[in-house]
Design a protein around this motif. Structure first.
Motif, mmCIF file in Angstrom:
data_model
loop_
_atom_site.group_PDB
_atom_site.id
_atom_site.type_symbol
_atom_site.label_atom_id
_atom_site.label_comp_id
_atom_site.label_asym_id
_atom_site.label_seq_id
_atom_site.Cartn_x
_atom_site.Cartn_y
_atom_site.Cartn_z
ATOM 1 N N GLU A 29 0.778 -1.279 0.086
ATOM 2 C CA GLU A 29 0.062 -0.114 0.011
ATOM 3 C C GLU A 29 0.901 1.102 -0.010
ATOM 4 N N ALA A 30 0.680 1.933 -0.943
ATOM 5 C CA ALA A 30 1.702 3.380 -1.335
ATOM 6 C C ALA A 30 1.667 4.219 -0.065
ATOM 7 N N ASP A 31 0.686 4.355 0.597
ATOM 8 C CA ASP A 31 0.563 5.409 1.808
ATOM 9 C C ASP A 31 0.669 4.475 3.261
ATOM 10 N N LEU A 32 0.929 3.373 3.187
ATOM 11 C CA LEU A 32 0.993 2.812 4.408
ATOM 12 C C LEU A 32 1.676 3.578 5.629
ATOM 13 N N LEU A 33 2.941 3.831 5.305
ATOM 14 C CA LEU A 33 3.752 4.282 6.292
ATOM 15 C C LEU A 33 3.355 5.894 6.655
ATOM 16 N N THR A 34 2.885 6.450 5.882
ATOM 17 C CA THR A 34 2.385 7.950 6.288
ATOM 18 C C THR A 34 0.869 7.753 7.075
ATOM 19 N N ARG A 35 0.176 6.849 6.547
ATOM 20 C CA ARG A 35 -1.264 6.843 7.297
ATOM 21 C C ARG A 35 -0.889 6.233 8.712
ATOM 22 N N ALA A 36 0.016 5.009 8.849
ATOM 23 C CA ALA A 36 -0.062 4.221 9.956
ATOM 24 C C ALA A 36 0.748 5.360 11.043
ATOM 25 N N LEU A 37 1.971 6.008 10.684
ATOM 26 C CA LEU A 37 2.511 6.703 11.433
ATOM 27 C C LEU A 37 1.486 8.143 12.015
ATOM 28 N N ALA A 38 0.545 8.436 11.302
ATOM 29 C CA ALA A 38 -0.280 9.510 11.543
ATOM 30 C C ALA A 38 -1.313 8.881 12.839
ATOM 31 N N ARG A 39 -1.198 7.795 13.143
ATOM 32 C CA ARG A 39 -2.173 7.313 14.235
ATOM 33 C C ARG A 39 -1.560 7.463 15.423
ATOM 34 N N PRO A 40 -1.980 7.956 16.421
ATOM 35 C CA PRO A 40 -1.260 8.083 17.680
ATOM 36 C C PRO A 40 -1.150 6.822 18.526
ATOM 37 N N GLU A 41 -1.766 5.704 18.203
ATOM 38 C CA GLU A 41 -1.576 4.467 19.063
ATOM 39 C C GLU A 41 -0.274 3.651 18.126
ATOM 40 N N SER A 42 0.183 3.877 17.040
ATOM 41 C CA SER A 42 1.036 3.414 16.525
ATOM 42 C C SER A 42 2.567 3.476 17.509
ATOM 43 N N ARG A 43 3.289 2.546 17.239
ATOM 44 C CA ARG A 43 4.735 2.411 18.008
ATOM 45 C C ARG A 43 5.710 2.441 17.218
ATOM 46 N N VAL A 44 6.891 3.066 17.313
ATOM 47 C CA VAL A 44 8.229 2.655 16.784
ATOM 48 C C VAL A 44 9.241 2.227 17.465
ATOM 49 N N VAL A 45 9.995 1.177 17.073
ATOM 50 C CA VAL A 45 11.010 0.343 17.681
ATOM 51 C C VAL A 45 12.309 0.992 17.154
ATOM 52 N N PRO A 46 12.877 2.028 18.114
ATOM 53 C CA PRO A 46 14.351 2.532 17.606
ATOM 54 C C PRO A 46 15.678 1.386 17.694
ATOM 55 N N VAL A 47 16.249 1.221 16.665
ATOM 56 C CA VAL A 47 17.460 0.487 16.680
ATOM 57 C C VAL A 47 18.694 1.396 16.213
ATOM 58 N N TRP A 48 19.490 1.747 17.332
ATOM 59 C CA TRP A 48 20.652 2.618 17.023
ATOM 60 C C TRP A 48 22.023 1.750 17.241
ATOM 61 N N GLN A 49 22.666 1.731 16.149
ATOM 62 C CA GLN A 49 23.807 1.059 16.111
ATOM 63 C C GLN A 49 23.760 -0.257 16.387
ATOM 64 N N GLY A 50 22.458 -0.944 16.003
ATOM 65 C CA GLY A 50 22.332 -2.533 16.183
ATOM 66 C C GLY A 50 21.924 -2.703 17.786
ATOM 67 N N LYS A 51 21.732 -1.509 18.484
ATOM 68 C CA LYS A 51 21.277 -1.395 19.834
ATOM 69 C C LYS A 51 19.708 -1.189 20.089
ATOM 70 N N LEU A 52 19.156 -1.944 20.995
ATOM 71 C CA LEU A 52 17.845 -1.506 21.351
ATOM 72 C C LEU A 52 17.552 -0.746 22.680
ATOM 73 N N LEU A 53 16.359 0.059 22.592
ATOM 74 C CA LEU A 53 16.075 0.813 23.761
ATOM 75 C C LEU A 53 15.159 -0.123 24.809
ATOM 76 N N VAL A 54 15.853 -0.120 25.852
ATOM 77 C CA VAL A 54 14.919 -0.701 26.765
ATOM 78 C C VAL A 54 14.763 -0.189 28.047
ATOM 79 N N SER A 55 13.749 -0.438 29.140
ATOM 80 C CA SER A 55 13.676 0.222 30.465
ATOM 81 C C SER A 55 13.546 -0.874 31.527
ATOM 82 N N ALA A 56 14.139 -0.656 32.503
ATOM 83 C CA ALA A 56 14.388 -1.638 33.614
ATOM 84 C C ALA A 56 13.393 -1.466 34.795
#
Length: 308
Positions: A29-56
């Motif tokens: 779907e051509a506009d999938l990324l735009t539409r889904a990222l406009a939804r506040p309930e969507s979530r993004v998993v950041p991957v920085w230099q191969g590492k993941l962001l976690v909370s303890a």
């Protein structure tokens, strides 16, 4: 060594199962990324230099960003991939190597190496992070065309990269490298080996990559012969596991060989030996033996044999 046996065997392995629905049919779907990222309930998993962001807080958990919180990172991101939907929310992997991005999110959690934190995580979160890491590293390694050297661009919501050159347009899809991992047994004993870089006392099952032109069983027999010098006469499939370091599929087997002395390939292993169940129990009790963490399929292979 008992663990929860209620789930199907294949979904007990680390980084498998989970509640994520990949929704592959939506990727074109051509506009999938735009539409889904406009939804506040969507979530993004950041991957920085191969590492993941976690909370303890309350146990080790993945930090998932709201689209608005992730927006400052997108300018320097090398990839954005639609992972699927979980509990009605779209999930994305955002890959970046920018040092500023890593610093910007330190207040939200801690950057961790997935191999080290996965065993302490919720099974569902660990599977999402493994998927996100594998996709981000695949994008990172395929930013240029392997045929003509021109840049590639992302398509299909991050599940395809295509050369931008009009006379090439070569497509590249995500790949996983098959590797066998096997517990070799003979009667009441099994073979465990250790690599020189591993901590003292750490032993695991034998493993290696499948080479071109080999079946899984051929690769298994070759690796066991190369590393331990014994011939396998029977191999049986056990289960498999994604292993995003960086992008492997571990195909687990149990194998039977004739008991006898081992011939260790010192270029591959520091040591390999036969262990009985008594040896393993005593080593674990005395602290002289360390086994792979439960997130690894190697643990599952050893555990199932030990408990049989």
């Amino acid at each position: 060594m008992d663990s929860d046996r209620r789930a199907p065997l294949w979904s007990q392995n680390g980084f498998t199962g989970g509640r994520l629905a990949r929704e592959a049919g939506k990727r074109k779907e051509a506009d999938l990324l735009t539409r889904a990222l406009a939804r506040p309930e969507s979530r993004v998993v950041p991957v920085w230099q191969g590492k993941l962001l976690v909370s303890a807080r309350g146990g080790v958990r993945a930090v998932l960003l709201a689209p608005a919180d992730a927006e400052p990172l997108t300018g320097d991101a090398h990839s954005l991939t639609f992972l699927g939907e979980r509990d009605g929310a779209a999930l994305f992997a955002l890959g970046t190597d920018d040092p500023a991005a890593g610093e910007a999110l330190r207040g939200r959690g801690t950057w961790g190496e997935l191999r080290q934190i996965a065993s302490a995580m919720d099974h569902d979160d660990a599977s999402v992070l493994a998927y996100a890491r594998a996709m981000a590293l695949w994008h990172q390694g395929h930013r240029y065309c392997g045929r003509c050297g021109q840049p590639t661009e992302s398509e299909d919501a991050g599940h395809l990269r295509r050369c931008v050159a009009s006379d090439c347009r070569h497509p590249v899809f995500p790949r996983t490298d098959p590797a066998i991992i096997t517990l070799v047994t003979s009667g009441e004993r099994c073979v465990l080996g250790r690599q020189p870089v591993w901590p003292e006392g750490f032993y695991s099952t034998l493993a290696g990559f499948v080479e071109p032109g080999e079946s899984l069983e051929q690769g298994l027999a070759r690796e066991v012969m190369e590393e331990a010098g014994i011939a396998v006469r029977e191999a049986r499939y056990h289960s498999s596991q994604p292993w995003p370091f960086p992008g492997s599929l571990m195909v687990g087997f149990t194998a039977v060989a004739d008991d006898g002395p081992l011939t260790v390939d010192r270029d591959e292993l520091d040591d390999a030996r036969w262990f009985s169940r008594v040896d393993i129990a005593a080593g674990l009790r005395e602290g002289t033996l360390k086994l792979p963490p439960p997130v690894s399929i190697a643990w599952r292979l050893i555990e199932d044999w030990f408990d049989a």
